[in-house]
Design a protein around this motif. Structure first.
Motif, PDB file in Angstrom:
ATOM      1  N   UNK A  47       0.944  -1.257   0.015  1.00 53.59           N
ATOM      2  CA  UNK A  47      -0.016  -0.095   0.084  1.00 53.59           C
ATOM      3  C   UNK A  47       0.836   1.331   0.048  1.00 53.59           C
ATOM      4  N   UNK A  48       1.834   1.138   0.970  1.00 49.59           N
ATOM      5  CA  UNK A  48       2.804   2.396   0.843  1.00 49.59           C
ATOM      6  C   UNK A  48       3.606   2.576  -0.562  1.00 49.59           C
ATOM      7  N   UNK A  49       3.958   1.571  -1.275  1.00 50.72           N
ATOM      8  CA  UNK A  49       4.694   1.644  -2.245  1.00 50.72           C
ATOM      9  C   UNK A  49       3.592   2.048  -3.445  1.00 50.72           C
ATOM     10  N   UNK A  50       2.469   1.778  -3.504  1.00 48.70           N
ATOM     11  CA  UNK A  50       1.597   2.042  -4.548  1.00 48.70           C
ATOM     12  C   UNK A  50       1.350   3.598  -4.515  1.00 48.70           C
ATOM     13  N   UNK A  51       0.979   3.932  -3.193  1.00 54.89           N
ATOM     14  CA  UNK A  51       0.391   5.229  -2.871  1.00 54.89           C
ATOM     15  C   UNK A  51       1.793   6.260  -3.358  1.00 54.89           C
ATOM     16  N   UNK A  52       2.950   5.985  -3.110  1.00 48.92           N
ATOM     17  CA  UNK A  52       4.198   6.706  -3.337  1.00 48.92           C
ATOM     18  C   UNK A  52       4.598   6.610  -4.851  1.00 48.92           C
ATOM     19  N   UNK A  53       4.216   5.559  -5.537  1.00 51.34           N
ATOM     20  CA  UNK A  53       4.704   5.221  -6.930  1.00 51.34           C
ATOM     21  C   UNK A  53       3.690   6.048  -7.794  1.00 51.34           C
ATOM     22  N   UNK A  54       2.363   5.804  -7.621  1.00 51.75           N
ATOM     23  CA  UNK A  54       1.179   6.210  -8.426  1.00 51.75           C
ATOM     24  C   UNK A  54       1.264   7.708  -8.123  1.00 51.75           C
ATOM     25  N   UNK A  55       1.180   8.589  -9.268  1.00 47.01           N
ATOM     26  CA  UNK A  55       0.849   9.899  -9.107  1.00 47.01           C
ATOM     27  C   UNK A  55      -0.555  10.339  -8.866  1.00 47.01           C
ATOM     28  N   UNK A  56      -1.511   9.696  -9.178  1.00 43.40           N
ATOM     29  CA  UNK A  56      -2.984   9.845  -9.092  1.00 43.40           C
ATOM     30  C   UNK A  56      -3.362   9.545  -7.710  1.00 43.40           C
ATOM     31  N   UNK A  57      -2.297   9.064  -6.607  1.00 44.67           N
ATOM     32  CA  UNK A  57      -2.747   8.968  -5.597  1.00 44.67           C
ATOM     33  C   UNK A  57      -2.412  10.039  -4.561  1.00 44.67           C
ATOM     34  N   UNK A  58      -1.474  10.848  -5.229  1.00 43.24           N
ATOM     35  CA  UNK A  58      -1.129  11.966  -4.300  1.00 43.24           C
ATOM     36  C   UNK A  58      -2.016  12.909  -4.018  1.00 43.24           C
ATOM     37  N   UNK A  59      -2.834  12.514  -3.016  1.00 41.90           N
ATOM     38  CA  UNK A  59      -3.729  13.085  -2.326  1.00 41.90           C
ATOM     39  C   UNK A  59      -3.839  13.196  -0.877  1.00 41.90           C
ATOM     40  N   UNK A  60      -4.304  14.176  -0.009  1.00 40.64           N
ATOM     41  CA  UNK A  60      -4.320  14.084   1.255  1.00 40.64           C
ATOM     42  C   UNK A  60      -4.915  12.598   1.957  1.00 40.64           C
ATOM     43  N   UNK A  61      -5.883  11.924   1.372  1.00 39.17           N
ATOM     44  CA  UNK A  61      -6.298  10.819   1.901  1.00 39.17           C
ATOM     45  C   UNK A  61      -5.403   9.440   1.597  1.00 39.17           C
ATOM     46  N   UNK A  62      -4.642   9.600   0.598  1.00 42.94           N
ATOM     47  CA  UNK A  62      -3.620   8.655   0.764  1.00 42.94           C
ATOM     48  C   UNK A  62      -2.339   8.868   1.065  1.00 42.94           C
ATOM     49  N   UNK A 302      -4.684   1.672  -9.492  1.00 45.46           N
ATOM     50  CA  UNK A 302      -3.245   1.993  -9.294  1.00 45.46           C
ATOM     51  C   UNK A 302      -2.494   0.641  -9.488  1.00 45.46           C
ATOM     52  N   UNK A 303      -3.155  -0.205  -8.662  1.00 47.36           N
ATOM     53  CA  UNK A 303      -2.310  -1.511  -8.286  1.00 47.36           C
ATOM     54  C   UNK A 303      -2.403  -2.112  -9.825  1.00 47.36           C
ATOM     55  N   UNK A 304      -3.417  -2.030 -10.339  1.00 48.58           N
ATOM     56  CA  UNK A 304      -3.629  -2.964 -12.004  1.00 48.58           C
ATOM     57  C   UNK A 304      -2.265  -2.220 -12.849  1.00 48.58           C
ATOM     58  N   UNK A 305      -2.127  -0.719 -12.649  1.00 43.73           N
ATOM     59  CA  UNK A 305      -0.994  -0.007 -13.434  1.00 43.73           C
ATOM     60  C   UNK A 305       0.362  -0.378 -13.143  1.00 43.73           C
ATOM     61  N   UNK A 306       0.541  -0.538 -11.671  1.00 43.12           N
ATOM     62  CA  UNK A 306       1.676  -0.708 -11.079  1.00 43.12           C
ATOM     63  C   UNK A 306       2.280  -2.357 -11.453  1.00 43.12           C
ATOM     64  N   UNK A 307       1.242  -3.304 -11.384  1.00 40.13           N
ATOM     65  CA  UNK A 307       1.434  -4.532 -11.833  1.00 40.13           C
ATOM     66  C   UNK A 307       1.816  -4.640 -13.232  1.00 40.13           C
ATOM     67  N   UNK A 308       1.277  -3.995 -14.049  1.00 36.05           N
ATOM     68  CA  UNK A 308       1.127  -4.019 -15.532  1.00 36.05           C
ATOM     69  C   UNK A 308       2.769  -3.381 -15.965  1.00 36.05           C
ATOM     70  N   UNK A 309       3.170  -2.269 -15.297  1.00 36.40           N
ATOM     71  CA  UNK A 309       4.236  -1.639 -15.606  1.00 36.40           C
ATOM     72  C   UNK A 309       5.653  -2.549 -14.838  1.00 36.40           C
ATOM     73  N   UNK A 310       5.323  -3.411 -13.919  1.00 36.80           N
ATOM     74  CA  UNK A 310       6.232  -4.326 -13.370  1.00 36.80           C
ATOM     75  C   UNK A 310       6.601  -5.378 -14.311  1.00 36.80           C
ATOM     76  N   UNK A 311       5.181  -5.905 -14.891  1.00 37.52           N
ATOM     77  CA  UNK A 311       5.275  -7.197 -15.838  1.00 37.52           C
ATOM     78  C   UNK A 311       6.246  -6.765 -17.135  1.00 37.52           C
ATOM     79  N   UNK A 312       5.894  -5.490 -17.759  1.00 36.47           N
ATOM     80  CA  UNK A 312       6.470  -4.941 -18.897  1.00 36.47           C
ATOM     81  C   UNK A 312       7.908  -4.587 -18.794  1.00 36.47           C
ATOM     82  N   UNK A 313       8.194  -4.114 -17.459  1.00 35.61           N
ATOM     83  CA  UNK A 313       9.566  -3.901 -17.177  1.00 35.61           C
ATOM     84  C   UNK A 313      10.523  -5.254 -17.218  1.00 35.61           C
TER      85      UNK A 313
END
Length: 328
Positions: A47-62, A302-313
């Motif tokens: 959860x920490x990694x997703x909230x820090x890596x995904x820019x769409x989650x750069x909000x107060x709640x996250x 965001x989790x799906x996008x992070x997973x897809x980026x990791x698989x692509x990498x």
């Protein structure tokens, strides 16, 4: 004078009680709680990694959620590793200094969580009930200040009670009627007057727990009234589902903590208190972040996008390696 001060506490080692006395119970406990500990650490870290890596989650709640996840990792690590170690080795001893240290961090992190849950509830209240003012109110600077106040207040507020406990004398018995160093069972072992310490702890617990609980419940009550006023039935159902899951976790945490700690006297230790302690020391750190994230479409996306980026990498690295190896 120095030696006399050092010898003030005659009991220097305590014995913690296991959750289960039977061999089968110990095996079930060891397997289950090891799995819970691994899931809690890995889940919160993701959860920490997703909230820090995904820019769409750069909000107060996250931003608050990353701090809650980090706090839960620390919170469960204060008690569970010692329990698991004792279950594996059979060594249930804990020194007086280690006991106070565990008690201090447990109380500090618990207080910090109360403050943080209240702030998170207020953040949701502003977002739902005053959406036009949300970005003007919950600025990045204010969020940093609020989180800093949560952590510092939690650790400072616990210090006074720990200092008082450190001055008490413990002449025996030396068996703490709990699976970790908690305030109530520890005070019951003291052979000196603990009235002043009890009073201070009762007042602190009342202010921290009841105060933050009222802020949290009031915020959720205002959110509920706003949700019920939503014209769209689909929107109302979606908001109510998220609201109910959040409120359930908060209710379990606060109700068990208030029942155990907001008491004018130490009272008698009981098996029921141990069961309640398992809820807020072990299960809440596991459930909290998942309740706040896995029911949230933004986090799932965001989790799906992070997973897809990791698989692509990984694929790119694999093909690059294949290409380099095929070169003459």
């Amino acid at each position: 004078m120095e030696m006399k001060s050092m010898n003030k506490t005659e009991v220097t080692v305590f014995f913690l009680l296991p959750l289960w006395d039977t061999p089968l119970g110990q095996v079930v406990f060891l397997i289950s709680f090891t799995l819970i500990y691994v899931l809690t650490l890995s889940g919160n870290l993701i959860i920490i990694l997703i909230c820090r890596l995904e820019r769409t989650l750069y909000t107060p709640m996250y931003f608050f959620l990353t701090h809650l996840a980090a706090l839960e990792m620390c919170y469960i690590s204060v008690t569970l590793p010692k329990m698991l170690h004792g279950s594996i080795t059979g060594d249930s001893t804990i020194s007086f200094v280690a006991c106070l240290t565990q008690l201090y961090f447990f109380g500090s992190l618990g207080s910090t969580e109360c403050f943080l849950l209240a702030i998170m509830a207020y953040d949701r209240f502003v977002a739902v009930c005053k959406p036009l003012y949300y970005h003007n109110v919950m600025t990045a600077k204010l969020c940093i200040v609020l989180v800093s106040c949560c952590w510092s207040s939690g650790f400072i507020s616990t210090m006074s009670s720990i200092l008082l406990i450190s001055t008490l004398q413990f002449c025996g018995p030396d068996h703490i009627q709990h699976f970790f160093c908690d305030i109530t069972p520890l005070l019951r072992l003291s052979c000196t007057n603990v009235h002043q310490t009890e009073t201070l702890i009762f007042l602190l617990a009342s202010i921290i727990l009841v105060g933050s609980c009222l802020v949290t419940l009031l915020s959720y009550f205002r959110i509920l009234t706003t949700v019920l006023a939503i014209a769209s039935q689909n929107g109302r159902r979606k908001a109510s589902s998220t609201f109910a899951s959040h409120l359930t976790v908060v209710a379990i945490y606060y109700s068990t903590m208030i029942f155990v700690y907001v008491r004018p006297t130490t009272g008698e230790a009981s098996s029921f208190n141990k069961i309640l302690s398992v809820l807020y020391t072990i299960l809440t750190p596991l459930l909290n972040p998942f309740i706040y994230t896995l029911r949230n479409n933004e986090v799932l996306l965001a989790l799906k996008k992070t997973k897809d980026r990791a698989i692509l990498h990984i694929k790119m690295l694999f093909f690059l390696d294949q290409y380099n190896s095929s070169k003459p």
